[in-house]
Design an enzyme around this catalytic site. Structure first.
Site, PDB file in Angstrom:
ATOM      1  CB  SER A  17       6.577  -2.524 -16.760  1.00 57.63           C
ATOM      2  OG  SER A  17       7.722  -2.159 -15.390  1.00 57.63           O
ATOM      3  CE  LYS A  66      13.033  -3.303  -8.100  1.00 58.06           C
ATOM      4  NZ  LYS A  66      12.584  -1.608  -8.165  1.00 58.06           N
ATOM      5  CG  ASN A  87      15.687  -0.729 -12.761  1.00 54.16           C
ATOM      6  OD1 ASN A  87      16.376  -0.769 -13.180  1.00 54.16           O
ATOM      7  ND2 ASN A  87      14.657  -0.530 -12.811  1.00 54.16           N
ATOM      8  CG  ASP A 102      14.055   2.065  -9.883  1.00 51.72           C
ATOM      9  OD1 ASP A 102      13.595   1.859 -10.843  1.00 51.72           O
ATOM     10  OD2 ASP A 102      14.127   0.792  -8.977  1.00 51.72           O
ATOM     11  CE1 TYR A 221       2.924   1.031  -9.438  1.00 49.96           C
ATOM     12  CE2 TYR A 221       4.981   1.321  -8.697  1.00 49.96           C
ATOM     13  CZ  TYR A 221       4.398   0.464  -9.247  1.00 49.96           C
ATOM     14  OH  TYR A 221       4.142  -0.681  -9.168  1.00 49.96           O
TER      15      TYR A 221
HETATM   16  N1  LIG Z   1       7.780   4.760  -8.522  1.00 51.80           N
HETATM   17  C1  LIG Z   1       8.261   3.534  -8.929  1.00 51.80           C
HETATM   18  O1  LIG Z   1       8.596   3.626  -9.779  1.00 51.80           O
HETATM   19  C2  LIG Z   1       9.209   2.143  -7.906  1.00 51.80           C
HETATM   20  C3  LIG Z   1      10.132   1.728  -8.155  1.00 51.80           C
HETATM   21  C4  LIG Z   1      10.850   1.445  -7.378  1.00 51.80           C
HETATM   22  C5  LIG Z   1       9.808   1.018  -5.879  1.00 51.80           C
HETATM   23  N2  LIG Z   1       9.017   1.391  -5.446  1.00 51.80           N
HETATM   24  C6  LIG Z   1       7.847   1.407  -4.296  1.00 51.80           C
HETATM   25  O2  LIG Z   1       8.508   1.755  -3.551  1.00 51.80           O
HETATM   26  C7  LIG Z   1       8.871   0.910  -1.898  1.00 51.80           C
HETATM   27  C8  LIG Z   1       9.839   0.667  -1.645  1.00 51.80           C
HETATM   28  O3  LIG Z   1      10.450  -0.596  -2.173  1.00 51.80           O
HETATM   29  P1  LIG Z   1      11.981  -1.149  -2.220  1.00 51.80           P
HETATM   30  O4  LIG Z   1      11.978  -1.662  -3.047  1.00 51.80           O
HETATM   31  O5  LIG Z   1      13.112  -0.607  -1.490  1.00 51.80           O
HETATM   32  O6  LIG Z   1      11.602  -2.113  -1.047  1.00 51.80           O
HETATM   33  P2  LIG Z   1      12.676  -3.061   0.145  1.00 51.80           P
HETATM   34  O7  LIG Z   1      13.604  -2.446  -0.771  1.00 51.80           O
HETATM   35  O8  LIG Z   1      11.644  -3.715   0.543  1.00 51.80           O
HETATM   36  O9  LIG Z   1      12.311  -1.863   1.491  1.00 51.80           O
HETATM   37  C9  LIG Z   1      10.892  -1.487   1.704  1.00 51.80           C
HETATM   38  C10 LIG Z   1      11.409  -0.037   3.003  1.00 51.80           C
HETATM   39  O10 LIG Z   1       9.954   0.437   3.529  1.00 51.80           O
HETATM   40  C11 LIG Z   1      10.530   0.536   5.077  1.00 51.80           C
HETATM   41  N3  LIG Z   1       8.951   0.237   5.640  1.00 51.80           N
HETATM   42  C12 LIG Z   1       7.964  -0.723   5.339  1.00 51.80           C
HETATM   43  N4  LIG Z   1       7.097  -1.598   6.162  1.00 51.80           N
HETATM   44  C13 LIG Z   1       7.310  -0.481   6.268  1.00 51.80           C
HETATM   45  C14 LIG Z   1       6.582   0.311   8.014  1.00 51.80           C
HETATM   46  N5  LIG Z   1       5.459   0.075   7.979  1.00 51.80           N
HETATM   47  N6  LIG Z   1       7.113   1.339   9.275  1.00 51.80           N
HETATM   48  C15 LIG Z   1       8.524   2.072   8.018  1.00 51.80           C
HETATM   49  N7  LIG Z   1       8.639   1.478   7.272  1.00 51.80           N
HETATM   50  C16 LIG Z   1       8.170   0.671   6.560  1.00 51.80           C
HETATM   51  C17 LIG Z   1      11.238  -0.205   5.524  1.00 51.80           C
HETATM   52  O11 LIG Z   1      12.069   0.241   6.534  1.00 51.80           O
HETATM   53  P3  LIG Z   1      12.871  -1.643   7.141  1.00 51.80           P
HETATM   54  O12 LIG Z   1      14.613  -0.935   6.808  1.00 51.80           O
HETATM   55  O13 LIG Z   1      12.712  -1.149   8.741  1.00 51.80           O
HETATM   56  O14 LIG Z   1      12.563  -2.801   7.133  1.00 51.80           O
HETATM   57  C18 LIG Z   1      12.575  -0.266   3.881  1.00 51.80           C
HETATM   58  O15 LIG Z   1      13.312   0.995   4.045  1.00 51.80           O
HETATM   59  C19 LIG Z   1       7.302   0.177  -2.951  1.00 51.80           C
HETATM   60  O16 LIG Z   1       6.177   0.433  -2.391  1.00 51.80           O
HETATM   61  C20 LIG Z   1       7.491   0.020  -4.237  1.00 51.80           C
HETATM   62  O17 LIG Z   1       6.788  -0.468  -4.767  1.00 51.80           O
HETATM   63  C21 LIG Z   1       8.008   2.666  -6.695  1.00 51.80           C
END
Ligand SMILES: NC(=O)c1ccc[n+]([C@@H]2O[C@H](COP(=O)([O-])OP(=O)(O)OC[C@H]3O[C@@H](n4cnc5c(N)ncnc54)[C@H](OP(=O)(O)O)[C@@H]3O)[C@@H](O)[C@H]2O)c1
Length: 279
Positions: A17, A66, A87, A102, A221
């Site tokens: 960012s 968040k 966010n 988001d 990303y």
């Molecule tokens: N491009 C963008 O603008 C943007 C915006 C927001 C987030 N993101 C990306 O999106 C991703 C998720 O972010 P978040 O905030 O949702 O994270 P989060 O709240 O920590 O959630 C993580 C998710 O991933 C799953 N997970 C983690 N490790 C896993 C594994 N080894 N096998 C299967 N599932 C697994 C978790 O499953 P469980 O529930 O089973 O733990 C949960 O559903 C991150 O990489 C983040 O950087 C990108």
């Protein structure tokens, strides 16, 4: 006086960012700074108080704050309330107001690639904060059906309940459930953290088959081309990388803070600018 913005998180220093907003402020000749600010959970309330006293004109909020930040702010907009995650912080009537950009970022990233959500069958992988945005993006975009698959099925059920929409359901862990859903899906949104920092990590079970008509958006990303996007591209699918969502959610933050709606060409320029840094 120069305006001050930041991204708060733990860690915050790897966020793209600052690079995104430095480019936007320079492009629009706005006298402002944007920094990454490490904020531990115990210091979150103090940060919100700083904002309330005018030290910051806006902040992006990243993991792990968040959800926790919602308890500390003075108001939130309708979408943030529905999604249950904030966010973006901006000064508003009555103090610090929370927003969620988001979901719009996800919708606009898909729209940019010509992917329609209206009447689409959508599969969402994940149940964390990013998946919440994906589910609401799909529902608000007019999806016909949204099916959530997550490693922890109970969390998927919680998300489906939060969505509170008959179009939204949960895929169980039984073999074949995800493949059946993929076979009739038009859009797959990968919103787990699998693949972040690991170009070989597989977000789908071994043997999963992607139809060539499927559009695949991976929110990860870093790297820009994940194993999932590589496989999808090889199958001839339309692919949308996570940088597009990052760009579009950032453009909405920029609009909330400056009231400037960037012209459509800006997204591609920003994507190109960030591309080299997302490794
Ligand atoms: N491009 C963008 O603008 C943007 C915006 C927001 C987030 N993101 C990306 O999106 C991703 C998720 O972010 P978040 O905030 O949702 O994270 P989060 O709240 O920590 O959630 C993580 C998710 O991933 C799953 N997970 C983690 N490790 C896993 C594994 N080894 N096998 C299967 N599932 C697994 C978790 O499953 P469980 O529930 O089973 O733990 C949960 O559903 C991150 O990489 C983040 O950087 C990108």
């Amino acid at each position: 006086m120069s305006q001050r913005f930041c991204v708060i998180g733990q860690p915050a220093h790897r966020s793209l960012s600052p690079r995104l907003f430095a480019w936007l402020f320079a492009h629009f000749r706005i006298d402002a700074t944007y920094v990454a600010r490490e904020v531990a959970p115990a210091d979150l309330a103090a940060f919100v108080a700083e904002m309330r006293h005018g030290a910051w004109q806006g902040a992006s909020v990243t993991a792990p704050h968040k959800i926790a930040v919602r308890e500390l702010i003075d108001a939130e907009d309708d979408l943030a309330q529905r999604i249950g995650a904030v966010n973006t912080l901006a000064p508003g009537q009555g103090g610090v107001v929370g927003h969620n950009t988001d979901a719009l970022g996800c919708r606009n990233a898909l729209a940019h690639a010509g992917v329609a959500l209206a009447d689409a069958n959508v599969v969402v992988l994940g149940s964390g904060g990013a998946a919440r945005a994906a589910v609401f993006a799909a529902l608000d975009g007019g999806a016909r059906r949204v099916q959530i698959a997550n490693r922890t099925t109970d969390r998927a059920a919680v998300l489906a309940r939060l969505a509170g929409d008959a179009r939204c359901g949960v895929l169980g862990p039984e073999p074949g459930a995800l493949q059946d859903a993929l076979n009739s899906a038009h859009v797959l949104i990968q919103s787990t953290s699998v693949g972040m920092g690991d170009p070989m990590a597989q977000a789908l079970p071994e043997g999963a088959v992607l139809g060539s008509g499927l559009a695949v958006h991976d929110m990860v990303y870093r790297p820009i081309e994940t194993a999932l996007l590589r496989a999808a591209r090889a199958r001839g699918c339309v692919t949308v990388d996570g940088l597009w969502m990052l760009v579009y959610q950032g453009l909405r933050q920029f609009q909330l803070w400056t009231k400037i709606e960037a012209p459509p060409t800006i997204a591609a320029a920003l994507h190109a600018h960030l591309h080299g840094a997302a490794h």
